[in-house]
Design an enzyme around this catalytic site. Structure first.
Site, PDB file in Angstrom:
ATOM      1  N   HIS A  72       0.662   4.289  -2.677  1.00 40.78           N
ATOM      2  CA  HIS A  72       0.385   5.679  -2.284  1.00 40.78           C
ATOM      3  C   HIS A  72       1.546   6.613  -2.642  1.00 40.78           C
ATOM      4  O   HIS A  72       1.322   7.767  -3.008  1.00 40.78           O
ATOM      5  CB  HIS A  72       0.090   5.759  -0.778  1.00 40.78           C
ATOM      6  CG  HIS A  72      -1.295   5.294  -0.431  1.00 40.78           C
ATOM      7  ND1 HIS A  72      -2.030   5.806   0.611  1.00 40.78           N
ATOM      8  CD2 HIS A  72      -2.091   4.355  -0.997  1.00 40.78           C
ATOM      9  CE1 HIS A  72      -3.213   5.203   0.676  1.00 40.78           C
ATOM     10  NE2 HIS A  72      -3.273   4.317  -0.292  1.00 40.78           N
ATOM     11  N   ARG A  94       0.835  -1.211   0.000  1.00 38.07           N
ATOM     12  CA  ARG A  94       0.000   0.000   0.000  1.00 38.07           C
ATOM     13  C   ARG A  94       0.872   1.264   0.000  1.00 38.07           C
ATOM     14  O   ARG A  94       0.576   2.247  -0.687  1.00 38.07           O
ATOM     15  CB  ARG A  94      -0.921  -0.018   1.222  1.00 38.07           C
ATOM     16  CG  ARG A  94      -1.914   1.126   1.233  1.00 38.07           C
ATOM     17  CD  ARG A  94      -3.068   0.833   2.170  1.00 38.07           C
ATOM     18  NE  ARG A  94      -4.027   1.926   2.209  1.00 38.07           N
ATOM     19  CZ  ARG A  94      -4.289   2.630   3.307  1.00 38.07           C
ATOM     20  NH1 ARG A  94      -3.685   2.354   4.450  1.00 38.07           N
ATOM     21  NH2 ARG A  94      -5.172   3.618   3.265  1.00 38.07           N
ATOM     22  N   HIS A 124      -5.510  -5.908  -3.180  1.00 41.78           N
ATOM     23  CA  HIS A 124      -6.457  -6.148  -2.084  1.00 41.78           C
ATOM     24  C   HIS A 124      -6.659  -7.648  -1.816  1.00 41.78           C
ATOM     25  O   HIS A 124      -7.604  -8.036  -1.156  1.00 41.78           O
ATOM     26  CB  HIS A 124      -7.788  -5.447  -2.372  1.00 41.78           C
ATOM     27  CG  HIS A 124      -7.683  -3.959  -2.297  1.00 41.78           C
ATOM     28  ND1 HIS A 124      -8.667  -3.094  -2.714  1.00 41.78           N
ATOM     29  CD2 HIS A 124      -6.682  -3.156  -1.819  1.00 41.78           C
ATOM     30  CE1 HIS A 124      -8.287  -1.848  -2.518  1.00 41.78           C
ATOM     31  NE2 HIS A 124      -7.081  -1.856  -1.991  1.00 41.78           N
ATOM     32  N   ASN A 163      -3.344   8.734   4.059  1.00 42.68           N
ATOM     33  CA  ASN A 163      -2.040   8.161   4.402  1.00 42.68           C
ATOM     34  C   ASN A 163      -1.880   7.898   5.896  1.00 42.68           C
ATOM     35  O   ASN A 163      -0.852   7.342   6.316  1.00 42.68           O
ATOM     36  CB  ASN A 163      -0.903   9.081   3.920  1.00 42.68           C
ATOM     37  CG  ASN A 163      -0.727   9.010   2.413  1.00 42.68           C
ATOM     38  OD1 ASN A 163      -1.075   7.991   1.799  1.00 42.68           O
ATOM     39  ND2 ASN A 163      -0.223  10.075   1.821  1.00 42.68           N
TER      40      ASN A 163
HETATM   41  C1  HEM Z   1      -9.166   2.617  -6.587  1.00 48.29           C
HETATM   42  C2  HEM Z   1      -8.072   2.340  -5.988  1.00 48.29           C
HETATM   43  C3  HEM Z   1      -7.953   2.018  -4.526  1.00 48.29           C
HETATM   44  C4  HEM Z   1      -8.737   2.359  -3.474  1.00 48.29           C
HETATM   45  C5  HEM Z   1      -9.982   3.202  -3.481  1.00 48.29           C
HETATM   46  C6  HEM Z   1      -8.154   1.758  -2.293  1.00 48.29           C
HETATM   47  C7  HEM Z   1      -8.645   1.897  -1.014  1.00 48.29           C
HETATM   48  C8  HEM Z   1      -8.149   1.238   0.088  1.00 48.29           C
HETATM   49  C9  HEM Z   1      -8.690   1.360   1.423  1.00 48.29           C
HETATM   50  C10 HEM Z   1      -9.861   2.239   1.824  1.00 48.29           C
HETATM   51  C11 HEM Z   1      -7.967   0.547   2.225  1.00 48.29           C
HETATM   52  C12 HEM Z   1      -8.150   0.325   3.714  1.00 48.29           C
HETATM   53  C13 HEM Z   1      -7.448   1.358   4.532  1.00 48.29           C
HETATM   54  C14 HEM Z   1      -7.760   1.244   6.008  1.00 48.29           C
HETATM   55  O1  HEM Z   1      -8.790   0.706   6.398  1.00 48.29           O
HETATM   56  O2  HEM Z   1      -6.941   1.733   6.802  1.00 48.29           O
HETATM   57  C15 HEM Z   1      -6.971  -0.089   1.391  1.00 48.29           C
HETATM   58  C16 HEM Z   1      -6.063  -1.023   1.862  1.00 48.29           C
HETATM   59  C17 HEM Z   1      -5.104  -1.568   1.071  1.00 48.29           C
HETATM   60  N1  HEM Z   1      -4.818  -1.259  -0.241  1.00 48.29           N
HETATM   61 FE1  HEM Z   1      -5.942  -0.156  -1.444  1.00 48.29          FE
HETATM   62  N2  HEM Z   1      -7.048   1.063  -2.664  1.00 48.29           N
HETATM   63  C18 HEM Z   1      -6.880   1.191  -4.015  1.00 48.29           C
HETATM   64  C19 HEM Z   1      -5.887   0.650  -4.775  1.00 48.29           C
HETATM   65  C20 HEM Z   1      -4.874  -0.118  -4.300  1.00 48.29           C
HETATM   66  C21 HEM Z   1      -3.779  -0.598  -5.088  1.00 48.29           C
HETATM   67  C22 HEM Z   1      -3.585  -0.274  -6.563  1.00 48.29           C
HETATM   68  C23 HEM Z   1      -2.993  -1.337  -4.259  1.00 48.29           C
HETATM   69  C24 HEM Z   1      -1.720  -2.071  -4.561  1.00 48.29           C
HETATM   70  C25 HEM Z   1      -1.008  -1.957  -5.637  1.00 48.29           C
HETATM   71  C26 HEM Z   1      -3.614  -1.338  -2.955  1.00 48.29           C
HETATM   72  C27 HEM Z   1      -3.166  -2.032  -1.870  1.00 48.29           C
HETATM   73  C28 HEM Z   1      -3.777  -2.037  -0.639  1.00 48.29           C
HETATM   74  C29 HEM Z   1      -3.367  -2.904   0.449  1.00 48.29           C
HETATM   75  C30 HEM Z   1      -2.267  -3.960   0.397  1.00 48.29           C
HETATM   76  C31 HEM Z   1      -4.181  -2.594   1.530  1.00 48.29           C
HETATM   77  C32 HEM Z   1      -4.127  -3.216   2.931  1.00 48.29           C
HETATM   78  C33 HEM Z   1      -3.270  -2.349   3.835  1.00 48.29           C
HETATM   79  C34 HEM Z   1      -3.134  -2.895   5.244  1.00 48.29           C
HETATM   80  O3  HEM Z   1      -3.450  -4.044   5.503  1.00 48.29           O
HETATM   81  O4  HEM Z   1      -2.659  -2.124   6.088  1.00 48.29           O
HETATM   82  N3  HEM Z   1      -4.736  -0.565  -3.012  1.00 48.29           N
HETATM   83  N4  HEM Z   1      -7.097   0.354   0.105  1.00 48.29           N
END
Ligand code: HEM
Length: 330
Positions: A68, A64, A191, A93
């Site tokens: 970002h 993530r 995800h 962030n």
């Molecule tokens: C439309 C694009 C995206 C949206 C709206 C989005 C949104 C989010 C949100 C809301 C979370 C949860 C944050 C939280 O609850 O603290 C999340 C977690 C995550 N996102 Fe995305 N994301 C997007 C694209 C991506 C992409 C492109 C990647 C990787 C290349 C990614 C990897 C991750 C990962 C690995 C997590 C888990 C983080 C953790 O466990 O701490 N995301 N994302």
């Protein structure tokens, strides 16, 4: 003769334009540090592997962080800079982490190859290694290096998609970063691992688009389960797995696509990928095929080339948390 002169001047203009484009954008290459620090990838992997043994959360955190950092203003480690107004203080962030691992890698590299390795390349290499470890060694991709560290980091310039955006608006944001529709679907496969929080999904459970009911796209069984985890009036903001397949919620694999095809995506954007006519077929192919890991790696490489700085536009920091140059906006 006239033809020859105009051909030569066209060539001169072309070469000038080419060098101008090299001036502002970094040139990445495999083995960029072969001469200055031939063991860089081994050193990074050593630190990452040790850290991963005791903390499997590092994989989702770093994936993530990489997304970002790259998506807002390019892959230049601007997200790592500490200040009260830097990128890491922007809302989306606040739950990003993994900074201590980058510090540990940088410390090791400053002992062994002082002054050569950028923090932006450390992020790219560490993320690649964590994808590999979290896939049980199945995902392996080469990633070119040669990124320099940015000298600007402002919370006000953070620009990331939100989970309630439509697929077409989200695609537009990805396209502005040279990532096409397929790249977007592949990258959202990130995800497949990690967690979100109740605050991001409560609207889907209790009052989807002001209907006073749940999102009809979500599997009713999942709605019931999640309502138990995220009671409507609870102040507790519990963490929920993004990949609802219990046997692989901590593993980088294609099961995320199978989950979203059954309405078991947690974030609204994830479920939308499976039903939107632009992305539906790509999701089906990834859910049924066996090439997700290789294609995910290639999409991560493509993401990693966005907005890269060269040595004129960037620097090699001593500490990943602060600029070396005093003309730094963070
Ligand atoms: C439309 C694009 C995206 C949206 C709206 C989005 C949104 C989010 C949100 C809301 C979370 C949860 C944050 C939280 O609850 O603290 C999340 C977690 C995550 N996102 Fe995305 N994301 C997007 C694209 C991506 C992409 C492109 C990647 C990787 C290349 C990614 C990897 C991750 C990962 C690995 C997590 C888990 C983080 C953790 O466990 O701490 N995301 N994302």
């Amino acid at each position: 003769m006239a033809v020859k002169i105009s051909t030569i001047s066209a060539l001169v203009v072309f070469l000038a334009l080419l060098s101008l484009s090299h001036f502002s954008h970094g040139e990445l290459q495999l083995g960029f540090y072969n001469k200055t620090c031939p063991d860089v990838e081994k050193i990074v992997f050593g630190v990452v592997q040790d850290a991963f043994r005791t903390n499997s959360r590092l994989a989702p955190l770093m994936i993530r962080l990489y997304f970002h950092d790259c998506f807002s203003n390019g892959c230049d480690a601007s997200l790592l800079l500490d200040s009260t107004t830097s990128e890491k203080t922007a809302g989306p962030n606040l739950s990003v982490d993994g900074y201590a691992l980058i510090d540990a890698i940088k410390d090791e590299l400053e002992i062994k190859c002082a002054g050569f390795i950028s923090c932006a390349d450390i992020i790219a290499l560490a993320t690649r290694d964590l994808v590999n470890l979290a896939s049980g060694g199945k995902a392996r991709y080469e990633i070119p290096t040669g990124r320099f560290d940015g000298r600007e980091s402002l919370a006000s310039s953070v620009n990331l998609p939100g989970p309630q955006m439509s697929v077409s608006d989200t695609v537009e944001m990805f396209e502005k970063r040279n990532l096409d529709l397929t790249d977007m679907v592949l990258l959202l496969g990130g995800h497949t691992i990690g967690k979100t929080h109740c605050s991001f999904i409560k609207d889907r459970l209790y009052n989807f688009e002001n209907t006073q009911g749940p999102d009809p796209a979500m599997d009713p069984k999942l709605v019931k389960e999640l309502k138990r985890e995220c009671p409507e009036n609870s102040k507790q903001n519990k963490a929920i797995n993004l990949d609802q397949n219990v046997s692989s919620s901590n593993i980088v694999d294609a099961s995320f696509y199978k989950q979203i095809k059954s309405g078991r995506g947690i974030l609204q954007i994830d479920d939308q990928l499976a039903t939107d006519e632009m992305t539906e077929q790509i999701v089906t192919d990834l859910a049924e095929g066996d090439d997700f890991l290789a294609r995910f790696g290639q999409a991560m490489v493509k993401l990693g080339s966005f907005g890269v700085k060269n040595k004129d536009a960037g620097e090699i920091r001593k500490s990943c948390r602060s600029c070396k140059n005093r003309f730094c906006t963070a």
